[in-house]
Design a protein around this motif. Structure first.
Motif, mmCIF file in Angstrom:
data_model
loop_
_atom_site.group_PDB
_atom_site.id
_atom_site.type_symbol
_atom_site.label_atom_id
_atom_site.label_comp_id
_atom_site.label_asym_id
_atom_site.label_seq_id
_atom_site.Cartn_x
_atom_site.Cartn_y
_atom_site.Cartn_z
ATOM 1 N N LYS A 95 29.529 55.224 30.714
ATOM 2 C CA LYS A 95 30.573 54.925 29.730
ATOM 3 C C LYS A 95 31.905 54.667 30.436
ATOM 4 C CE LYS A 95 32.254 56.616 25.256
ATOM 5 N NZ LYS A 95 32.107 57.700 24.244
ATOM 6 N N GLY A 96 32.203 55.472 31.442
ATOM 7 C CA GLY A 96 33.425 55.278 32.207
ATOM 8 C C GLY A 96 33.391 53.999 33.031
ATOM 9 N N TYR A 97 32.229 53.674 33.578
ATOM 10 C CA TYR A 97 32.083 52.451 34.372
ATOM 11 C C TYR A 97 32.410 51.218 33.541
ATOM 12 C CZ TYR A 97 29.618 48.686 36.861
ATOM 13 O OH TYR A 97 29.289 47.503 37.485
ATOM 14 N N PHE A 98 31.854 51.147 32.328
ATOM 15 C CA PHE A 98 32.132 49.998 31.467
ATOM 16 C C PHE A 98 33.604 49.942 31.087
ATOM 17 C CE2 PHE A 98 27.486 50.425 30.185
ATOM 18 C CZ PHE A 98 27.084 49.368 30.969
ATOM 19 N N ALA A 99 34.225 51.098 30.875
ATOM 20 C CA ALA A 99 35.647 51.120 30.516
ATOM 21 C C ALA A 99 36.524 50.715 31.703
ATOM 22 C CB ALA A 99 36.036 52.510 30.018
ATOM 23 N N ARG A 100 36.191 51.209 32.894
ATOM 24 C CA ARG A 100 37.012 50.903 34.078
ATOM 25 C C ARG A 100 36.993 49.428 34.440
ATOM 26 N NH1 ARG A 100 34.762 55.722 35.657
ATOM 27 N NH2 ARG A 100 33.046 54.757 36.819
ATOM 28 N N HIS A 101 35.881 48.766 34.186
ATOM 29 C CA HIS A 101 35.716 47.389 34.649
ATOM 30 C C HIS A 101 35.610 46.384 33.501
ATOM 31 C CE1 HIS A 101 35.215 48.919 38.712
ATOM 32 N NE2 HIS A 101 34.392 49.833 38.216
ATOM 33 N N ALA A 102 36.078 46.771 32.334
ATOM 34 C CA ALA A 102 35.959 45.903 31.157
ATOM 35 C C ALA A 102 36.614 44.545 31.396
ATOM 36 C CB ALA A 102 36.598 46.578 29.949
ATOM 37 N N PHE A 103 35.903 43.488 31.005
ATOM 38 C CA PHE A 103 36.343 42.103 31.126
ATOM 39 C C PHE A 103 36.569 41.702 32.587
ATOM 40 C CE2 PHE A 103 37.812 43.572 26.932
ATOM 41 C CZ PHE A 103 36.988 42.780 26.148
ATOM 42 N N GLN A 104 35.794 42.319 33.463
ATOM 43 C CA GLN A 104 35.880 42.005 34.881
ATOM 44 C C GLN A 104 34.493 41.675 35.424
ATOM 45 O OE1 GLN A 104 37.636 45.378 36.838
ATOM 46 N NE2 GLN A 104 39.470 45.357 35.550
ATOM 47 N N SER A 105 34.485 40.979 36.559
ATOM 48 C CA SER A 105 33.260 40.732 37.290
ATOM 49 C C SER A 105 33.077 41.823 38.334
ATOM 50 C CB SER A 105 33.305 39.362 37.967
ATOM 51 O OG SER A 105 33.503 38.348 37.001
ATOM 52 N N GLN A 106 31.828 42.038 38.730
ATOM 53 C CA GLN A 106 31.528 43.118 39.660
ATOM 54 C C GLN A 106 30.545 42.623 40.717
ATOM 55 O OE1 GLN A 106 32.351 45.625 41.350
ATOM 56 N NE2 GLN A 106 32.241 47.294 39.838
ATOM 57 N N THR A 107 30.711 43.110 41.924
ATOM 58 C CA THR A 107 29.762 42.858 42.994
ATOM 59 C C THR A 107 28.881 44.089 43.186
ATOM 60 O OG1 THR A 107 31.208 43.723 44.722
ATOM 61 C CG2 THR A 107 31.431 41.378 44.176
ATOM 62 N N THR A 108 27.778 43.895 43.894
ATOM 63 C CA THR A 108 26.916 45.034 44.213
ATOM 64 C C THR A 108 27.684 46.062 45.029
ATOM 65 O OG1 THR A 108 24.901 43.702 44.127
ATOM 66 C CG2 THR A 108 24.819 45.720 45.433
ATOM 67 N N ALA A 109 28.437 45.592 46.032
ATOM 68 C CA ALA A 109 29.218 46.514 46.853
ATOM 69 C C ALA A 109 30.255 47.251 46.014
ATOM 70 C CB ALA A 109 29.893 45.761 47.995
ATOM 71 N N GLY A 110 30.836 46.546 45.038
ATOM 72 C CA GLY A 110 31.803 47.184 44.158
ATOM 73 C C GLY A 110 31.179 48.267 43.312
ATOM 74 N N PHE A 111 29.978 48.010 42.792
ATOM 75 C CA PHE A 111 29.290 49.039 42.010
ATOM 76 C C PHE A 111 28.952 50.242 42.879
ATOM 77 C CE2 PHE A 111 25.043 50.826 41.108
ATOM 78 C CZ PHE A 111 25.399 51.603 40.007
ATOM 79 N N VAL A 112 28.445 49.994 44.083
ATOM 80 C CA VAL A 112 28.080 51.095 44.973
ATOM 81 C C VAL A 112 29.310 51.948 45.281
ATOM 82 C CG1 VAL A 112 27.308 51.649 47.313
ATOM 83 C CG2 VAL A 112 26.079 49.941 45.956
ATOM 84 N N ALA A 113 30.443 51.292 45.528
ATOM 85 C CA ALA A 113 31.680 52.036 45.795
ATOM 86 C C ALA A 113 32.100 52.856 44.585
ATOM 87 C CB ALA A 113 32.788 51.067 46.209
ATOM 88 N N ASP A 114 31.987 52.271 43.399
ATOM 89 C CA ASP A 114 32.348 52.982 42.178
ATOM 90 C C ASP A 114 31.418 54.175 41.953
ATOM 91 O OD1 ASP A 114 34.020 52.378 39.398
ATOM 92 O OD2 ASP A 114 32.121 53.418 39.032
ATOM 93 N N LEU A 115 30.134 53.974 42.195
ATOM 94 C CA LEU A 115 29.154 55.046 42.022
ATOM 95 C C LEU A 115 29.481 56.222 42.942
ATOM 96 C CD1 LEU A 115 26.332 55.586 40.569
ATOM 97 C CD2 LEU A 115 25.304 54.887 42.738
ATOM 98 N N ARG A 116 29.816 55.898 44.174
ATOM 99 C CA ARG A 116 30.117 56.974 45.128
ATOM 100 C C ARG A 116 31.435 57.658 44.793
ATOM 101 N NH1 ARG A 116 27.484 53.481 49.988
ATOM 102 N NH2 ARG A 116 25.536 54.676 50.129
ATOM 103 N N ALA A 117 32.409 56.889 44.319
ATOM 104 C CA ALA A 117 33.712 57.476 44.022
ATOM 105 C C ALA A 117 33.704 58.318 42.756
ATOM 106 C CB ALA A 117 34.763 56.367 43.907
ATOM 107 N N ASN A 118 32.916 57.905 41.743
ATOM 108 C CA ASN A 118 33.027 58.529 40.432
ATOM 109 C C ASN A 118 31.812 59.335 39.997
ATOM 110 O OD1 ASN A 118 35.687 57.394 39.339
ATOM 111 N ND2 ASN A 118 34.646 55.550 40.071
#
Length: 634
Positions: free
Chosen positions: A439-462
């Motif tokens: 739920k937080g991931y969708f809110a943090r990146h709403a209306f944005q594009s994402q890369t695999t590396a970006g998701f991995v970084a977000d997963l590790r950070a949050n």
């Protein structure tokens, strides 16, 4: 990715951050410069140079010319560009360009570059200081995104029909823009349709009944005020009616099939509510569906506000509505947050398969959701085999698509391995914690594009937050960048399937057809039964099966498909008329391509059937399906 430390690119980044150059996007979040600048976000399937000049908004003014089978008119493009940028590079494929001007009508120099068979050609426009350009053009003759249907190819048989399919890089055949998923754009459209036909698009409809157009026909106006990937701009024009399903949901389709279609989709409003309860508010206003003529190449396409869907989901018993749950889930995973490049496609589909299953569980219970997940596991095993086994390069989630069509990456690896990865994370951290993260991931990146590396970084950070035990338990890098299926993969097993499998094994050994069980079974159980039968059965056993369950006349497309695969594998001639009808009456690539592949694998028995049949059906299929089957039937 070239360095972005030059003055021009630094200035563009400042503009992107401030929003000063983008009045249209000021009302909605803009893709962060960090995404565009990240090396892994370089889109090898686009000629665009977004760190120099980027399209932020499109105004389409087009007429649907059914006689000429083309869209004709103009596209006005707002450009965010560095102060010293001299040009903007757009994607095009076969477009007939008549001219380019600035906002005041002054001509701007333009050139079309060398044509690549996959990417098309770059359309480079000299800006001469302009920050808005207007391209006058016709869509590409025979452009792959658009399919023009004769009345005979529709349900009503009275009027012609047009629809588009833009994913992955097909919209450049009818819209001159930067056709890259990482370059999100707002847009409007004015579409002139012939009198008696209605236009619908994946946007807010401003003129539901149209308005008289000066040259004849009716003009329909649309607005998408949230930035979306260009492949999500979609259109249909035809004999189209509408029926509401709820306060913010409804269905469009041809009048002759509206009653049964609307009856099939009665739970759509409940699906939206279920999805919101899981991962936050639905961000797009309305959620409607357009059920298309049968040549539509996909099960569904998640175009914002208006999912395009195949009529093969209309089974008469609401048994195939998981597809609607899938396309609805894309409103979060794929539309709200989308893949920045086509190598990141799994970020759309893996998330969506996981989310779809959670919607189905919430609405229809865990047993049904488990059956669907278990069937998906079987699809994943088949996809790994098709990719060359566990060591095949294309078993990675993050793919290398250099020199390849992005459609090459649209396999069940992205869908089912991606979903299995997310289920594995859920098991490691618990559902409550995982849901909070998503739920937080969708809110943090709403209306944005994402890369695999970006998701991995977000997963590790949050989520992982430096916990070495959790990092090891999940094995993120192995899942995303590694081959095959990691050992910790979570396999959701249906409690109902062992009994189904046992009955299939008994039938294969000469036992009776389980008529009573079949009557009580759900579609997933019936599909499992047929799919579990051995690829070598006697003609007598196949005939008894068909007689007991009416498989050759089956109206449920998933069961019919499973039966026809079994029949072809056994060279069962009595099923050929059903096979020919199935491949003629619909063009969904999921069904069409495997059946032609199966026929071609049957040598002197199947190849003549395949070649004869494809010569007749090829003109009926959308370009997406044709492109795949052209490589099979040779």
């Amino acid at each position: 990715m070239p360095s972005f430390k030059s003055t021009a690119r630094a200035a563009l980044l400042a503009l992107l951050l401030s929003g000063a150059a983008m009045p249209v996007l000021a009302q909605t979040p803009s893709p962060p410069p960090a995404i565009l600048a990240a090396p892994e976000a370089r889109d090898i399937h686009s000629y665009a140079q977004p760190l120099v000049a980027r399209v932020t908004h499109i105004d389409l003014d087009l007429t649907a010319d059914f006689a000429g089978q083309k869209m004709t008119g103009s596209a006005g493009l707002d450009i965010a560009a560095a102060p010293d940028a001299t040009e903007v590079v757009l994607d095009s494929k076969g477009l007939v360009i008549h001219g380019v001007t600035d906002a005041k009508g002054a001509a701007l120099p333009w050139t079309l570059g060398k044509v690549d068979p996959i990417l098309g050609a770059p359309l480079t426009v000299q800006l001469n200081g302009a920050r808005r350009i207007v391209v006058s053009y016709d869509s590409a003759p025979g452009g792959a995104a658009l399919q023009w249907l004769t009345p005979a190819q529709t349900a009503g048989k009275q009027k012609p029909y047009l629809f588009s399919q833009g994913e992955a890089i097909l919209n450049r055949t009818w819209i001159p823009t930067q056709d890259s998923p990482g370059i999100r754009q707002t847009w409007t459209a004015r579409i002139v349709a012939p009198e008696g036909l209605k236009a619908v698009m994946s946007a807010e409809m401003l003129t539901p009944d149209g308005e008289p157009a000066p040259g004849g026909g009716r003009a329909y106006r649309f607005r998408m005020d949230k930035p979306v990937a260009s492949y999500l701009i979609a259109i249909a024009v035809g004999d189209i009616a509408f029926t509401p399903l709820g306060g913010r949901t409804g269905v469009y389709t041809e009048p002759s099939v509206m009653k049964k279609t609307a009856n099939e989709l009665v739970d759509v409003e409940k699906m939206v509510e279920a999805a919101e309860s899981l991962y936050g508010p639905y961000a797009w206003g309305r959620y409607d569906l357009l059920v298309l003529p049968p040549s539509f190449p996909f099960g569904g396409m998640e175009n914002p506000r208006l999912t395009f869907a195949t009529p093969t989901i209309i089974a008469g018993d609401r048994s195939l509505v998981s597809l609607v749950a899938h396309e609805l889930a894309h409103s979060w995973s794929g539309n709200l947050v989308n893949n920045a490049t086509w190598s990141d496609f799994w970020l759309n589909e893996g998330f969506t398969v996981y989310f779809e299953n959670r919607i189905m569980e919430k609405l229809y219970g865990k047993p049904r959701a488990d059956m669907l997940a278990d069937l998906g596991w079987s699809d994943l095993q088949a996809a790994i085999k098709d990719a060359g086994g566990p060591t095949g390069a294309d078993t990675r989630l993050h793919l290398d698509l250099t020199g390849r069509d992005p459609d090459d990456g649209m396999t069940d690896i992205a869908y089912e391995k991606g979903a299995t990865f997310l289920r594995t994370i859920e098991k490691a951290v618990g559902r409550e914690r995982w849901d909070a993260y998503l739920k937080g991931y969708f809110a943090r990146h709403a209306f944005q594009s994402q890369t695999t590396a970006g998701f991995v970084a977000d997963l590790r950070a949050n989520l992982i937050k430096g916990d070495p035990k959790l990092e090891a338990a999940i094995g993120v890098d192995q899942w995303v960048y590694g081959l095959g299926l990691p050992a910790n993969a979570v396999h959701i097993k249906s409690a109902a399937f062992p009994a189904v499998d046992a009955l299939a094994a008994a039938y294969a050994k000469g036992g009776p057809a389980p008529a009573a069980k079949w009557k009580a079974w759900s579609t997933p159980e019936r599909t499992r039964f047929v799919g579990s039968l051995p690829r070598q059965l006697s003609k007598e056993r196949l005939a008894a099966l068909d007689k007991a369950f009416g498989l050759s006349a089956q109206g449920n497309s998933e069961i019919r498909f499973a039966w026809l695969e079994l029949a072809v594998a056994n060279r069962y001639a009595p099923a050929v008329p059903s096979l020919e009808a199935f491949l003629t009456d619909q063009g969904r690539r999921k069904f069409v391509a495997p059946l032609f592949k199966d026929l071609m694998a049957q040598g002197d028995w199947g190849q003549p059937i395949a070649k004869r049949l494809y010569a007749r059906t090829r003109p009926l299929y959308h370009a997406v399906t044709r492109q795949t089957v052209d490589g099979i039937v040779k």
